[in-house]
Each structure stands twice: as C-alpha cells, then as structure tokens.
Scaffold this motif. Sequence first.
Motif, PDB file in Angstrom:
ATOM      1  N   ILE A  36       0.838  -1.201   0.000  1.00 27.07           N
ATOM      2  CA  ILE A  36       0.000   0.000   0.000  1.00 27.07           C
ATOM      3  C   ILE A  36       0.872   1.250   0.000  1.00 27.07           C
ATOM      4  N   GLY A  37       1.966   1.230   0.794  1.00 27.59           N
ATOM      5  CA  GLY A  37       2.873   2.376   0.804  1.00 27.59           C
ATOM      6  C   GLY A  37       3.529   2.603  -0.546  1.00 27.59           C
ATOM      7  N   THR A  38       3.934   1.521  -1.215  1.00 25.12           N
ATOM      8  CA  THR A  38       4.570   1.642  -2.530  1.00 25.12           C
ATOM      9  C   THR A  38       3.624   2.245  -3.551  1.00 25.12           C
ATOM     10  N   SER A  39       2.319   1.974  -3.408  1.00 22.63           N
ATOM     11  CA  SER A  39       1.362   2.517  -4.374  1.00 22.63           C
ATOM     12  C   SER A  39       1.289   4.038  -4.313  1.00 22.63           C
ATOM     13  N   PHE A  40       1.770   4.645  -3.233  1.00 19.73           N
ATOM     14  CA  PHE A  40       1.756   6.104  -3.096  1.00 19.73           C
ATOM     15  C   PHE A  40       3.134   6.716  -3.319  1.00 19.73           C
ATOM     16  N   LYS A  41       4.080   5.937  -3.831  1.00 18.36           N
ATOM     17  CA  LYS A  41       5.410   6.448  -4.124  1.00 18.36           C
ATOM     18  C   LYS A  41       5.535   6.840  -5.588  1.00 18.36           C
ATOM     19  N   THR A  42       6.553   7.596  -5.890  1.00 17.44           N
ATOM     20  CA  THR A  42       6.917   7.843  -7.279  1.00 17.44           C
ATOM     21  C   THR A  42       7.746   6.661  -7.772  1.00 17.44           C
ATOM     22  N   PRO A  43       7.873   6.475  -9.095  1.00 13.02           N
ATOM     23  CA  PRO A  43       8.695   5.362  -9.592  1.00 13.02           C
ATOM     24  C   PRO A  43      10.118   5.374  -9.063  1.00 13.02           C
ATOM     25  N   SER A  44      10.714   6.566  -8.917  1.00 10.65           N
ATOM     26  CA  SER A  44      12.087   6.638  -8.410  1.00 10.65           C
ATOM     27  C   SER A  44      12.153   6.262  -6.941  1.00 10.65           C
ATOM     28  N   ASP A  45      11.168   6.668  -6.141  1.00  8.36           N
ATOM     29  CA  ASP A  45      11.142   6.290  -4.726  1.00  8.36           C
ATOM     30  C   ASP A  45      10.889   4.794  -4.549  1.00  8.36           C
ATOM     31  N   GLU A  60       0.224   9.151  -8.241  1.00  7.39           N
ATOM     32  CA  GLU A  60       0.675   8.896  -9.600  1.00  7.39           C
ATOM     33  C   GLU A  60       0.503   7.423  -9.978  1.00  7.39           C
ATOM     34  N   GLY A  61       0.750   6.518  -9.043  1.00  5.89           N
ATOM     35  CA  GLY A  61       0.605   5.100  -9.331  1.00  5.89           C
ATOM     36  C   GLY A  61      -0.829   4.732  -9.682  1.00  5.89           C
ATOM     37  N   TYR A  62      -1.792   5.346  -9.008  1.00  5.91           N
ATOM     38  CA  TYR A  62      -3.194   5.053  -9.289  1.00  5.91           C
ATOM     39  C   TYR A  62      -3.633   5.643 -10.623  1.00  5.91           C
ATOM     40  N   VAL A  65      -2.155   3.243 -13.303  1.00 10.32           N
ATOM     41  CA  VAL A  65      -2.769   1.919 -13.447  1.00 10.32           C
ATOM     42  C   VAL A  65      -4.051   1.989 -14.275  1.00 10.32           C
ATOM     43  N   PHE A  66      -4.679   3.160 -14.322  1.00  8.56           N
ATOM     44  CA  PHE A  66      -5.924   3.302 -15.082  1.00  8.56           C
ATOM     45  C   PHE A  66      -5.724   3.953 -16.453  1.00  8.56           C
ATOM     46  N   ASP A 276       6.520  -0.301 -13.975  1.00  5.82           N
ATOM     47  CA  ASP A 276       5.962   0.779 -13.159  1.00  5.82           C
ATOM     48  C   ASP A 276       5.512   0.186 -11.823  1.00  5.82           C
ATOM     49  N   TRP A 277       6.425   0.121 -10.850  1.00  4.65           N
ATOM     50  CA  TRP A 277       6.121  -0.535  -9.587  1.00  4.65           C
ATOM     51  C   TRP A 277       5.036   0.162  -8.780  1.00  4.65           C
ATOM     52  N   PRO A 278       4.964   1.490  -8.726  1.00  5.60           N
ATOM     53  CA  PRO A 278       3.832   2.109  -8.021  1.00  5.60           C
ATOM     54  C   PRO A 278       2.485   1.741  -8.642  1.00  5.60           C
ATOM     55  N   ALA A 279       2.428   1.644  -9.979  1.00  2.33           N
ATOM     56  CA  ALA A 279       1.172   1.247 -10.628  1.00  2.33           C
ATOM     57  C   ALA A 279       0.845  -0.210 -10.313  1.00  2.33           C
ATOM     58  N   VAL A 280       1.866  -1.075 -10.291  1.00  4.88           N
ATOM     59  CA  VAL A 280       1.640  -2.475  -9.923  1.00  4.88           C
ATOM     60  C   VAL A 280       1.113  -2.566  -8.488  1.00  4.88           C
ATOM     61  N   ALA A 281       1.724  -1.808  -7.583  1.00  9.37           N
ATOM     62  CA  ALA A 281       1.277  -1.812  -6.185  1.00  9.37           C
ATOM     63  C   ALA A 281      -0.124  -1.223  -6.056  1.00  9.37           C
TER      64      ALA A 281
END
Length: 313
Positions: A36-45, A60-62, A65-66, A276-281
């Motif tokens: 859940i925390g990763t979903s609110f990060k930027t790709p670099s973070d 940005e991740g959300y 993903v859409f 895109d790990w934030p989008a995956v999360a």
Amino acid sequence: MSSYSVTEPSRRQKWFAGVLVVLYALITILPLVWIIGTSFKTPSDAIAYPPKTFFTPTVEGYVNVFTTRTRLTEEQLQAVGEPQTWYDRLVRKDGLVISGPSRFAERFTNSVIIGFGSTVLCIVLGTAAAYAFSRFKVPLKDDLLFFILSTRMMPPIAVAIPIFLMFRSLGLSDTHAGMILLYTAVNLSLSVWLLKGFIDEIPIEYEEAALIDGYTRFQAFYKVVLPQAATGIASTAIFCLIFAWNEYAFAVLLTSGNAQTAPPFIPTIIGVSGQDWPAVAAGATLFLVPVMVFTILLRKHLLRGITFGAVRK
C-alpha cells in the motif's frame, strides 16, 4: 468420577500471549502495508536503495494503473496545449500525456464476474450436496466423499493441459462461463466438505418438528437448515472467493483478452521507462478491496461460529 479444575491464566501469561499475538499480526500485515505504501510512491522512490520509509505521497501510481501514457517532445507538448485535469497535470510534469485508458478496469470487472459467479454457484451446489450427504442414506457415501476430497489432493495445474484442450474443443477458452465452471469444479470439493460438517452439527429434530408442522422437505431445508448453517456458508464463501479471486495459473493459460482477470494483468503493467512498480502496487491494493469488503460484510456470521452448535440434542 474424576474432577478437574480450570486454572485462570496469570497476568504475566496473558501479557505474554498478547505480545505474541501483536507480533504475529505485525509480521503478517507488514507486506500488505509495504504494498500500500509503494502505491503512493513515485517510480524513483519505489526502486530507491536503501528503501525509503518516509516519502512524499502521490497518487501517480493510481493514475498510471488506469491510463496509458506517451512521452512527447517539447514541441509536441506545446502543440497539445495546457493540461485540463489534475491527472493530466500530474503526468505532464514528467513530459507525458495520457493517450487513453488502460485495460485494468476491464480486467478488474472480469475478476468480479468470475470470482463472485463461481462462488455463488459453488455455494449453491455445495450446500445441496452437503445436505444430501448429511441427511440421506446415499449409496457408497464414504467412498463418494473420499473421491470428492481426493480431487483436492492433486495440484490443479497438473490437469492444465487436458483442461486447455477440453476448453478449446468446447469453445470455452477465454470466456467468463468457462472460467466460472472451472473455478466451481475446483472449489466444489472444499465447499461440500466444509458445509457437510456444519450441517451435521444441526440437530435433525429441528427438521422433524418442521415436517410434523406441515413443512415440505424443501421448506424445512430453506427455513430451518439454511439459517442455522449461515456461519458455515459464510466461511465457505470466503474461502471459495479467495481461491477464485487470486487464481493465476489457469487464468494465464485459458484467458488472453475477453475473460482475462486482474492477477495475470497486474504484473504486466509497464511504464514508459520500464516496470511501473507504483502502478503495480496500486493495482494490487485495489485488487484487495472486494475480498476485504466481502469478509467484513460477513464478519457477524463468522463470529457466530464460536457459539455454533451450542444447542445440543
């Protein structure tokens, strides 16, 4: 006649047991919190080393993903004009523009249809079969129950190739109906065994009293047995939904477009510069919501399990 006494646990024992429960809960929930925390990060973070525990949250991740995004040059960005929405402005800062929606919503909808469809069908068939095994003299009952249980002993993936060939011959590949039937077949043995145990605990005298009062067998089943078995039905529905919701191997093998569910789709989410790990999360976080809501809605039936069967014959 022997007698025994129950010793109340000491305060230290209660404290130690409480600490163990809290530690176990924290260890169990840590991966979920990290996703859940990763979903609110930027790709670099998200790929920073050492991992960042404190960061500036972003959605940005959300958004990713859409949507699907395209990188443009400065001249192209100027030609496109100023962003009109907040999510356009969010991706524009990286030199991107939203080129259209992603397939996540469609895949998520497929998961809802297939997961809940197979769960409902499994509960209906499992309840009827469990009631028959519990209340009637079925020939070779023990052998049939063992045969039903034996279907859970073999890994489902071991029959993937025969099922693939069967589905292709019947035209069920990449269809909602095919996946619902498959997940129902896989979960039905679990459903029958769990529900039979709960129905066995319901005193048969309740039904006999209802039959004496003029109820038909179906009315006694519907008005007497089903309310008493609500705890077992709720528990079984949760287990069946979890399997159908998270199943990956069959979804990869038997679906590709029309009926593909979210689990095979989420790992394939690619950004403009790689995974895109934030989008995956974000996709994984959203994917958790329906099962959590379903479990919360049925929690009162689950809590009744501690008193189930308190009325004895």
